[in-house]
Design a protein around this motif. Structure first.
Motif, mmCIF file in Angstrom:
data_model
loop_
_atom_site.group_PDB
_atom_site.id
_atom_site.type_symbol
_atom_site.label_atom_id
_atom_site.label_comp_id
_atom_site.label_asym_id
_atom_site.label_seq_id
_atom_site.Cartn_x
_atom_site.Cartn_y
_atom_site.Cartn_z
ATOM 1 N N GLY A 128 1.555 -1.035 0.000
ATOM 2 C CA GLY A 128 0.072 0.093 -0.264
ATOM 3 C C GLY A 128 0.267 1.126 -0.035
ATOM 4 N N ALA A 129 1.855 1.486 0.516
ATOM 5 C CA ALA A 129 2.782 2.169 0.866
ATOM 6 C C ALA A 129 3.899 2.471 -0.176
ATOM 7 C CB ALA A 129 3.900 2.364 1.893
ATOM 8 N N ALA A 130 3.515 1.643 -1.501
ATOM 9 C CA ALA A 130 4.069 1.645 -2.880
ATOM 10 C C ALA A 130 3.067 2.424 -3.571
ATOM 11 C CB ALA A 130 5.068 0.143 -3.097
ATOM 12 N N PHE A 131 1.868 1.852 -3.565
ATOM 13 C CA PHE A 131 1.011 2.080 -3.928
ATOM 14 C C PHE A 131 1.259 3.685 -4.022
ATOM 15 C CE2 PHE A 131 -3.381 4.002 -4.454
ATOM 16 C CZ PHE A 131 -3.796 3.259 -6.179
ATOM 17 N N LEU A 132 1.397 4.311 -2.722
ATOM 18 C CA LEU A 132 1.164 5.556 -2.464
ATOM 19 C C LEU A 132 1.907 6.376 -3.425
ATOM 20 C CD1 LEU A 132 -0.572 5.784 0.640
ATOM 21 C CD2 LEU A 132 -1.440 6.851 -1.414
ATOM 22 N N ALA A 133 3.239 5.529 -3.125
ATOM 23 C CA ALA A 133 4.419 6.715 -3.683
ATOM 24 C C ALA A 133 4.722 6.488 -4.837
ATOM 25 C CB ALA A 133 5.452 5.907 -3.387
ATOM 26 N N VAL A 134 4.016 6.180 -5.656
ATOM 27 C CA VAL A 134 3.577 6.451 -7.065
ATOM 28 C C VAL A 134 3.164 7.099 -7.504
ATOM 29 C CG1 VAL A 134 3.299 4.802 -9.423
ATOM 30 C CG2 VAL A 134 5.395 3.662 -7.166
ATOM 31 N N GLU A 135 1.722 7.050 -6.671
ATOM 32 C CA GLU A 135 0.271 7.955 -7.238
ATOM 33 C C GLU A 135 1.299 9.791 -6.568
ATOM 34 O OE1 GLU A 135 -3.631 8.795 -5.202
ATOM 35 O OE2 GLU A 135 -3.222 7.018 -6.410
ATOM 36 N N ILE A 136 1.962 10.407 -5.726
ATOM 37 C CA ILE A 136 2.496 11.330 -5.746
ATOM 38 C C ILE A 136 3.491 11.497 -6.454
ATOM 39 C CG2 ILE A 136 3.870 12.030 -4.002
ATOM 40 C CD1 ILE A 136 3.074 10.482 -1.980
ATOM 41 N N TYR A 137 4.498 10.330 -6.827
ATOM 42 C CA TYR A 137 5.049 10.398 -8.458
ATOM 43 C C TYR A 137 4.417 11.821 -8.868
ATOM 44 C CZ TYR A 137 8.478 9.866 -11.919
ATOM 45 O OH TYR A 137 8.942 10.033 -12.648
ATOM 46 N N GLU A 138 3.379 10.552 -9.790
ATOM 47 C CA GLU A 138 2.686 11.230 -10.869
ATOM 48 C C GLU A 138 2.149 11.811 -10.890
ATOM 49 O OE1 GLU A 138 -1.538 9.396 -13.852
ATOM 50 O OE2 GLU A 138 -1.029 9.178 -10.976
ATOM 51 N N PHE A 139 1.488 12.754 -8.743
ATOM 52 C CA PHE A 139 0.967 14.082 -8.939
ATOM 53 C C PHE A 139 2.009 14.526 -9.383
ATOM 54 C CE2 PHE A 139 -3.406 12.874 -6.180
ATOM 55 C CZ PHE A 139 -3.908 12.069 -7.418
ATOM 56 N N ALA A 140 2.745 14.702 -8.652
ATOM 57 C CA ALA A 140 4.515 15.489 -8.660
ATOM 58 C C ALA A 140 4.194 15.921 -10.100
ATOM 59 C CB ALA A 140 5.418 15.021 -7.890
#
Length: 224
Positions: A128-140
């Motif tokens: 789940g943390a890996a999912f959030l990390a990729v999503e934050i990267y996409e948003f940034a």
């Protein structure tokens, strides 16, 4: 001839005899009252199902908003120009795998294996943390390219829908860490098993919502 029969009293005994002893009355029935709040069986699961139904309405509104605004680019970039499908597919695999590992954790819970349950829950939290990390990267990355939520109606609805889902995943990870602490302190008591079941429903619900996001937002978004 003298009368050999003595008269009887009202109680039915001769004057020189003691009246018969009556059996003691049975003690009054003792009644005990609960001094704490009564917990209805399966009441927690029913209440959590009601919460999930209300969350379905929230996501339904966000999907409807994206359906209306998803093509309003305001002269800006479209989804076909912004979305990186291989990255999104990798992110999707993280979340779907986390659902599988949580299922393994529930199987170990039914078998009464505390250590294995904690191990699978930890793997679920890492995915789940890996999912959030990729999503934050996409948003940034999108904001860095000037494609922030204020750029167009399409991007506003996109950030609202995907961001709300990411916020739910964040709360789910916090809940999971809290449960790991409770398991370490108290073990697989009935209360912790009930909490694990509620989090299981929440986590699988997020997977179902993300499948809709991946299909409706990303896959359809790259279509001309």
């Amino acid at each position: 001839m003298a009368d050999t029969f003595a008269p009887f009293t009202a109680e039915g005994a001769r004057p020189h005899e003691a009246p018969p002893q009556r059996a003691p009355a049975p003690p009054a029935e003792l009644r005990f009252y609960l001094t704490e709040e009564y917990h209805v069986p399966n009441g927690t699961l029913l209440g959590f199902w009601l919460y999930l139904m209300s969350d379905c309405l929230v996501f339904a509104c966000l999907f409807a908003a994206y359906g209306v605004l998803g093509r309003n680019y305001a002269g800006g970039p479209s989804g076909a120009e912004l979305f990186d499908l291989p990255l999104v597919a990798l992110n999707t695999s993280f979340l779907l795998l986390s659902s599988i590992t949580y299922g393994f954790a529930m199987l170990e819970t039914q078998r009464g294996r505390l250590g294995a349950t904690q191990g699978w829950l930890a793997v679920t939290g890492l995915l789940g943390a890996a999912f959030l990390a990729v999503e934050i990267y996409e948003f940034a990355h999108l904001v860095g390219e000037g494609a922030g939520p204020q750029r167009s109606g399409f991007l506003t609805s996109f950030f609202a829908l995907v961001g709300t889902h990411g916020l739910h995943v964040t709360f789910g990870i916090v809940w999971l860490v809290t449960l790991l602490t409770q398991l370490r302190r108290h073990g697989l008591i009935p209360e912790n098993k009930r909490r694990l079941m509620c989090l299981s429903m929440f986590w699988h619900f997020l997977d179902v919502v993300w499948i809709g996001v991946f299909t409706f937002v990303y896959l359809m978004g790259v279509l001309p």
